[in-house]
Design a protein around this motif. Structure first.
Motif, short mmCIF file in Angstrom:
data_model
loop_
_atom_site.label_atom_id
_atom_site.label_comp_id
_atom_site.label_asym_id
_atom_site.label_seq_id
_atom_site.Cartn_x
_atom_site.Cartn_y
_atom_site.Cartn_z
N VAL A 14 1.02 -1.27 0.03
CA VAL A 14 0.01 0.01 -0.04
C VAL A 14 0.90 1.19 0.03
O VAL A 14 2.08 1.24 0.31
CB VAL A 14 -0.84 0.03 1.07
N ASN A 15 0.23 2.40 -0.48
CA ASN A 15 1.02 3.59 -0.44
C ASN A 15 0.28 4.67 0.26
O ASN A 15 -0.95 4.89 -0.02
CB ASN A 15 1.16 4.14 -1.89
N TYR A 43 4.56 1.95 1.20
CA TYR A 43 5.71 2.75 0.62
C TYR A 43 5.03 4.27 1.02
O TYR A 43 3.89 4.21 0.86
CB TYR A 43 5.54 2.40 -0.90
N LYS A 44 5.95 5.21 1.07
CA LYS A 44 5.57 6.64 1.25
C LYS A 44 5.47 7.29 -0.02
O LYS A 44 4.45 8.12 -0.07
CB LYS A 44 6.71 7.40 2.05
N LEU A 104 6.24 2.27 -5.37
CA LEU A 104 5.50 1.21 -5.18
C LEU A 104 5.46 0.57 -6.53
O LEU A 104 5.27 -0.84 -6.90
CB LEU A 104 4.13 1.43 -4.69
N LEU A 105 5.21 1.37 -7.56
CA LEU A 105 5.24 0.94 -8.91
C LEU A 105 6.50 0.25 -9.53
O LEU A 105 6.37 -0.75 -10.45
CB LEU A 105 4.97 1.96 -9.91
N ASP A 130 8.03 -2.03 -7.62
CA ASP A 130 7.86 -3.31 -7.00
C ASP A 130 7.48 -4.41 -8.05
O ASP A 130 6.43 -4.49 -8.43
CB ASP A 130 7.03 -3.46 -5.92
N ASP A 131 8.48 -5.48 -8.24
CA ASP A 131 8.30 -6.45 -9.50
C ASP A 131 7.08 -7.51 -8.93
O ASP A 131 6.51 -8.12 -10.14
CB ASP A 131 9.53 -6.92 -9.80
N GLU A 132 7.03 -7.68 -7.74
CA GLU A 132 6.14 -8.70 -7.19
C GLU A 132 4.56 -8.17 -7.58
O GLU A 132 3.52 -8.93 -7.80
CB GLU A 132 6.15 -8.72 -5.71
N ILE A 133 4.46 -6.91 -7.71
CA ILE A 133 2.99 -6.23 -7.97
C ILE A 133 2.68 -6.54 -9.38
O ILE A 133 3.28 -6.16 -10.20
CB ILE A 133 3.03 -5.00 -7.49
N GLU A 134 1.36 -7.09 -9.75
CA GLU A 134 0.77 -7.32 -11.14
C GLU A 134 -0.44 -6.13 -11.37
O GLU A 134 -0.23 -5.75 -12.64
CB GLU A 134 0.28 -8.57 -11.36
#
Length: 321
Positions: free
Chosen positions: A34-35, A55-56, A61-62, A64-68
Motif C-alpha cells: 500500500v501507499n 511505501y511513502k 510502489l510501482l 515493485d516487481d511482485e505487484i501485477e
C-alpha cells in the motif's frame, strides 16, 4: 487458483472501508503493498489489512516487481498521472471513478494502457448491482411497455471542512466538480447501462447554500438515442437523503426507493409487486473480482477505460468544459 498480486495507491476513507477489505478477502487476490504519504499511517494501514509492504512514495510502489495490478484510490486530479505511470511500469490498473478530470486525460490513460498491453478498468461498481440487472431485465421484457421518462435523485449532506476526511471533494482543482462529478458520474454510468447511448446532456450547477469551490446542487437533463428523456438531480445541502431511481413507461413504472438497498417496486395494470435484490455487503468486491477474472482469463474488462471515458465526455458536456 490463480492469484493476482495488488498494490494499492491511496489509503483514504474508501480504501479502508471497501477496497482493502475486498483485496484482502477475495481468494484470487493478494494485497502486497500500500501507499500513503504519511509513512507511519501507511504502515498501520498495511498491517491492518495484511499487506507485507508499505511505501511513502507511489512511484516506489510501482517499481515493485511482485505487484501485477494497481488499484488507484486517490483524488481525481492524480488519476491520469498515476494510471499512465502504472501502465508504463507494466501494471494492470483499476482506477476509482470518475476516471479523470476531463476527456483528454481519459484518452491518455487508455492510450498508455493499450501501448503497454495492460488492462484498464474504472470502478463504477453499481454496474454489478443485482438490482440493476433486474431493472434491465424488466425493461427489456416489455412489462412496463416503452420507457418514456427516467428520474434519479441523489441527496446527501456533505460539507467537509479542512482537515476532515474527503475534504478534497470540495476542491475543484482536485475533484473537478461537485456532486455532478462525484455521485453523478455513478448515475450517468447507470443510465448508459440501462438505456444505452446518451444523445445530449444539459444541466446547471449551483451553490445554493454552501460557500465552496464546487456546486452543492445540480440538475441534468438527458436525451437518449432511443428517445427516452431523463433527469438527474444531485444535492449536498438537502437534509433528506435520496437514492432513488424511477422509470415511467407506457404500461407501468419501476420505483427504486434506495438503489443501494436493492429494493424495487413494479406497478402495472396487473397490480403492484415488490422485489429485493441487495448488493454484496462490500459493494466494491464484485467489480474487483470481475476485473481480476478479466486479467487472469485475458477477457475484456466489463467496465473498461472506454466506459469511463464516455461518462467523462458527458460530464464535460454538462460542465461546458
Amino acid at each position: 487458483m490463480s492469484i493476482t498480486r495488488w498494490g494499492l495507491i491511496g489509503c483514504g476513507d474508501i480504501s479502508k472501508k471497501r477496497i482493502a477489505p475486498a483485496l484482502r478477502d477475495l481468494e484470487n487476490c493478494d494485497l502486497v503493498a500500500v501507499n500513503r504519504q504519511n509513512y507511519d499511517l501507511a504502515e498501520a494501514f498495511a498491517k491492518e489489512f495484511g499487506a507485507p509492504k508499505w511505501y511513502k512514495d507511489w512511484q516506489a510502489l510501482l517499481k515493485d516487481d511482485e505487484i501485477e495490478a494497481i488499484y488507484i484510490a486517490t483524488p481525481v486530479y492524480l488519476h491520469a498521472e498515476q494510471t499512465i505511470a502504472a501502465a508504463n511500469a507494466g501494471k494492470h490498473v483499476l482506477c476509482e471513478k470518475p476516471m479523470a478530470m476531463n476527456t483528454a486525460e481519459c484518452k491518455a490513460m487508455i492510450d498508455a494502457c493499450e501501448a503497454n498491453g495492460v488492462k484498464l478498468g474504472v470502478a463504477y461498481y453499481r454496474h454489478f448491482y443485482p438490482v440493476v440487472d433486474r431493472i434491465k431485465e424488466i425493461v427489456n421484457s416489455g412489462e412496463i411497455g416503452d420507457p418514456v421518462v427516467s428520474q434519479i435523485n441523489v441527496f446527501e449532506v456533505f460539507d467537509r471542512q479542512p482537515g476532515e476526511a474527503r475534504y478534497w471533494l470540495t476542491q475543484k482543482d482536485m475533484a473537478g466538480g461537485g456532486p455532478i462529478m462525484d455521485v453523478g458520474s455513478h448515475r450517468i454510468e447507470l443510465l448508459l447501462n440501462v438505456f444505452g447511448e446518451i444523445k445530449k446532456a444539459t444541466g446547471f450547477a449551483n451553490n445554493v447554500i454552501l460557500d465552496r469551490d464546487v456546486e452543492d446542487t445540480g440538475v441534468v437533463q438527458f436525451e437518449f438515442e432511443s428517445g427516452i428523456v431523463g433527469v438527474l438531480t444531485v444535492c449536498h445541502a438537502a437534509i433528506e437523503p435520496q437514492d432513488t431511481f424511477k422509470i415511467f413507461g407506457t404500461k407501468g413504472t419501476i420505483y427504486v426507493s434506495v438503489l443501494n438497498n436493492g429494493d424495487l417496486t413494479v406497478k402495472t395494470e396487473k397490480g403492484v409487486r415488490a422485489e429485493n435484490h441487495p448488493p454484496h455487503t462490500n459493494v466494491h468486491q464484485p467489480h474487483i473480482d470481475a476485473f481480476v477474472k478479466a486479467i487472469q482469463n485475458d477477457d475484456p474488462v466489463i467496465v473498461d477505460g472506454f466506459a469511463g471515458k464516455r461518462v467523462t465526455e458527458i460530464e464535460d458536456e454538462i460542465y461546458c468544459r
